[in-house]
Design a protein around this motif. Structure first.
Motif, PDB file in Angstrom:
ATOM      1  N   MET A 190       0.836  -1.209   0.000  1.00 11.86           N
ATOM      2  CA  MET A 190       0.000   0.000   0.000  1.00 11.86           C
ATOM      3  C   MET A 190       0.869   1.257   0.000  1.00 11.86           C
ATOM      4  N   LEU A 191       1.883   1.250   0.872  1.00 13.29           N
ATOM      5  CA  LEU A 191       2.752   2.422   0.987  1.00 13.29           C
ATOM      6  C   LEU A 191       3.539   2.646  -0.294  1.00 13.29           C
ATOM      7  N   LEU A 192       4.113   1.558  -0.841  1.00 11.12           N
ATOM      8  CA  LEU A 192       4.902   1.670  -2.063  1.00 11.12           C
ATOM      9  C   LEU A 192       4.019   2.026  -3.251  1.00 11.12           C
ATOM     10  N   LYS A 193       2.816   1.463  -3.284  1.00 12.21           N
ATOM     11  CA  LYS A 193       1.893   1.753  -4.382  1.00 12.21           C
ATOM     12  C   LYS A 193       1.497   3.225  -4.400  1.00 12.21           C
ATOM     13  N   THR A 194       1.287   3.792  -3.228  1.00 11.46           N
ATOM     14  CA  THR A 194       0.846   5.189  -3.145  1.00 11.46           C
ATOM     15  C   THR A 194       2.005   6.170  -3.320  1.00 11.46           C
ATOM     16  N   PHE A 195       3.150   5.847  -2.715  1.00 17.68           N
ATOM     17  CA  PHE A 195       4.280   6.773  -2.727  1.00 17.68           C
ATOM     18  C   PHE A 195       5.366   6.390  -3.735  1.00 17.68           C
ATOM     19  N   GLY A 196       5.106   5.363  -4.553  1.00 21.18           N
ATOM     20  CA  GLY A 196       6.111   4.895  -5.499  1.00 21.18           C
ATOM     21  C   GLY A 196       6.618   5.977  -6.432  1.00 21.18           C
ATOM     22  N   TRP A 197       5.691   6.713  -7.034  1.00 25.39           N
ATOM     23  CA  TRP A 197       6.085   7.778  -7.948  1.00 25.39           C
ATOM     24  C   TRP A 197       6.831   8.892  -7.229  1.00 25.39           C
ATOM     25  N   SER A 198       6.444   9.163  -6.006  1.00 23.42           N
ATOM     26  CA  SER A 198       7.142  10.199  -5.225  1.00 23.42           C
ATOM     27  C   SER A 198       8.591   9.789  -4.962  1.00 23.42           C
ATOM     28  N   PHE A 199       8.790   8.517  -4.610  1.00 23.35           N
ATOM     29  CA  PHE A 199      10.154   8.020  -4.388  1.00 23.35           C
ATOM     30  C   PHE A 199      10.979   8.118  -5.665  1.00 23.35           C
ATOM     31  N   ALA A 200      10.355   7.747  -6.799  1.00 26.08           N
ATOM     32  CA  ALA A 200      11.071   7.775  -8.081  1.00 26.08           C
ATOM     33  C   ALA A 200      11.440   9.204  -8.478  1.00 26.08           C
ATOM     34  N   ILE A 201      10.478  10.123  -8.336  1.00 27.56           N
ATOM     35  CA  ILE A 201      10.735  11.523  -8.686  1.00 27.56           C
ATOM     36  C   ILE A 201      11.793  12.116  -7.767  1.00 27.56           C
ATOM     37  N   THR A 202      11.787  11.712  -6.498  1.00 31.33           N
ATOM     38  CA  THR A 202      12.807  12.193  -5.565  1.00 31.33           C
ATOM     39  C   THR A 202      14.198  11.787  -6.034  1.00 31.33           C
ATOM     40  N   ALA A 203      14.340  10.510  -6.389  1.00 33.41           N
ATOM     41  CA  ALA A 203      15.638  10.024  -6.859  1.00 33.41           C
ATOM     42  C   ALA A 203      16.086  10.752  -8.120  1.00 33.41           C
ATOM     43  N   LEU A 204      15.167  10.876  -9.085  1.00 33.38           N
ATOM     44  CA  LEU A 204      15.509  11.558 -10.337  1.00 33.38           C
ATOM     45  C   LEU A 204      15.844  13.027 -10.096  1.00 33.38           C
ATOM     46  N   GLY A 205      15.054  13.679  -9.235  1.00 32.92           N
ATOM     47  CA  GLY A 205      15.284  15.094  -8.957  1.00 32.92           C
ATOM     48  C   GLY A 205      16.611  15.354  -8.278  1.00 32.92           C
ATOM     49  N   LEU A 206      16.957  14.524  -7.320  1.00 31.23           N
ATOM     50  CA  LEU A 206      18.222  14.699  -6.611  1.00 31.23           C
ATOM     51  C   LEU A 206      19.413  14.410  -7.520  1.00 31.23           C
ATOM     52  N   VAL A 207      19.279  13.394  -8.376  1.00 36.08           N
ATOM     53  CA  VAL A 207      20.351  13.093  -9.336  1.00 36.08           C
ATOM     54  C   VAL A 207      20.519  14.250 -10.319  1.00 36.08           C
ATOM     55  N   ALA A 208      19.374  14.771 -10.816  1.00 37.53           N
ATOM     56  CA  ALA A 208      19.430  15.902 -11.733  1.00 37.53           C
ATOM     57  C   ALA A 208      20.073  17.120 -11.070  1.00 37.53           C
ATOM     58  N   ALA A 209      19.754  17.353  -9.793  1.00 37.98           N
ATOM     59  CA  ALA A 209      20.341  18.479  -9.061  1.00 37.98           C
ATOM     60  C   ALA A 209      21.850  18.312  -8.926  1.00 37.98           C
ATOM     61  N   ALA A 210      22.296  17.067  -8.637  1.00 39.04           N
ATOM     62  CA  ALA A 210      23.736  16.806  -8.493  1.00 39.04           C
ATOM     63  C   ALA A 210      24.473  17.063  -9.803  1.00 39.04           C
ATOM     64  N   PHE A 211      23.873  16.637 -10.915  1.00 36.97           N
ATOM     65  CA  PHE A 211      24.491  16.883 -12.219  1.00 36.97           C
ATOM     66  C   PHE A 211      24.475  18.371 -12.563  1.00 36.97           C
TER      67      PHE A 211
END
Length: 382
Positions: free
Chosen positions: A1-22
């Motif tokens: 339930m938690l992963l299903k609801t927040f899955g996209w948020s976790f993914a966007i967080t990872a992508l956003g932080l990687v993009a910020a580092a680059f």
């Protein structure tokens, strides 16, 4: 339930932080992380209020809220909105405003800060109307009875919310707006600007909120008729008619949610300039925060949290009222974002704690077999 609801948020967080580092190295990585936390803390009350509306919508519109709604929230309010404000304030074209945001960040920050009085007046009045309409409504469950009970009686007076909101706007335009804070610490008279922007916020609330309420009532009527039609179909064997107003009702409630989110995002966008004036980092950080707020809203709906903890919605609306006042005060005075975030968190935490106490008291009362009067007293709140 938690992963299903927040899955996209976790993914966007990872992508956003990687993009910020680059984009800017570890410094940019840290700034984006801080902005995300800032947005979540400032908008937690937004999630609670949104959940109260979203639970009335079906799974399809909840999905729209998490997809198209996120695009509007991230790109519309966190990226395009500041650029539009600069373009309107400086009377330049959108392309020139984007160029300014990318190549002259100090000037861009100055223009956005100088436009803050009109933004604060619009958002403050919209949020104030939400709070007033809630506090003046007579409801079965009351949290702070010593406040809500007499105000519910006053709420029977027609247009009382609008009258109070206009009085607050007039006082604001004659006090805070006369010495509105500007970039660099100076002050300027923004009374007319604040007055016009506040009226615009009030009109926006009445139009969007009115349409949303109208179609919500129509939907309830249609659902009642549908239920009657289903019973009739079972008796006669006929095919039941389809509900045609559900889409209209859900659309206007969705529109109301987006305007509500826009009003909540004002303080986050303005507050972000205290951390950075880089529009790319702002969009990444605030966008990540907006994703979590969206996911949290859906989580609250699916878990039935508002039904289990009945005072959460009260606490969120009190936080809205506090935020509305803070926005109006910031027209003249600077208020740190930490204070703004803490006010909302404290009020919601308090309402959650009160809900837990209520549930515990009801459980104990049911075990002892109290009278109906005792049950009503236990469930009425503080």
């Amino acid at each position: 339930m938690l992963l299903k609801t927040f899955g996209w948020s976790f993914a966007i967080t990872a992508l956003g932080l990687v993009a910020a580092a680059f984009y800017g190295g570890w410094t940019a990585f840290g700034i984006v992380a801080i902005l995300a936390v800032l947005e979540i803390s400032l908008s937690f009350d937004n999630a609670v209020v949104n959940a109260g509306i979203l639970k009335k919508m079906n799974a399809f519109w909840q999905k729209i809220f998490l997809t198209i709604g996120v695009l509007i929230a991230v790109f519309g309010m966190r990226l395009i909105f500041p650029v539009v404000i600069v373009a309107m304030s400086a009377k330049i074209g959108p392309i020139d405003a984007v160029d300014l945001a990318l190549n002259d960040k100090d000037q861009y920050q100055q223009l956005v800060t100088d436009a803050h009085p009109s933004i604060a007046a619009f958002g403050g009045m919209f949020l104030l109307m939400i709070f007033l309409d809630f506090i003046f409504e007579d409801r079965d469950i009351q949290w702070l009875r010593w406040i809500e009970r007499p105000l519910a009686k006053l709420g029977k007076v027609d247009m009382l919310s609008v009258c109070i909101a206009l009085i607050v706007l007039l006082i604001t335009s004659m006090t805070f707006a006369v010495h509105a804070h500007q970039h660099g610490g100076g002050h300027v008279d923004k009374a007319q600007t604040v007055l016009i922007s506040g009226v615009a916020g009030l009109i926006t609330y009445m139009i969007v909120g009115g349409l949303s309420g109208y179609f919500e009532d129509k939907l309830e009527e249609e659902e009642e008729r549908e239920h009657e039609a289903e019973e009739e179909a079972e008796r006669t064997g006929k095919k039941k008619p389809a509900v045609v107003l559900a889409g209209q009702a859900a659309f206007f409630m969705f529109l109301y949610l987006e305007v509500l989110d826009a009003s909540f995002s004002f303080d986050g966008v303005i507050g972000a300039f205290a951390i950075t004036n880089d529009i790319v980092l702002m969009a990444l950080g605030l966008g990540i925060g907006a994703m979590y707020v969206r996911s949290l809203t859906v989580y609250l709906v699916r878990q039935g949290t508002l039904d289990d903890y009945v005072y959460l919605e009260h606490g969120a609306h009190y936080a809205i009222g506090a935020l509305a006042v803070i926005l109006l005060v910031t027209i003249q005075y600077e208020i740190h974002e930490v204070i703004t975030g803490l006010v909302g968190v404290i009020l919601i935490a308090w309402s959650f704690w009160s809900s837990v106490r209520r549930n515990k008291a009801l459980a104990e009362a049911e075990g002892k077999g109290p009278t109906s009067d005792e049950k009503a007293e236990v469930s009425s709140g503080v």
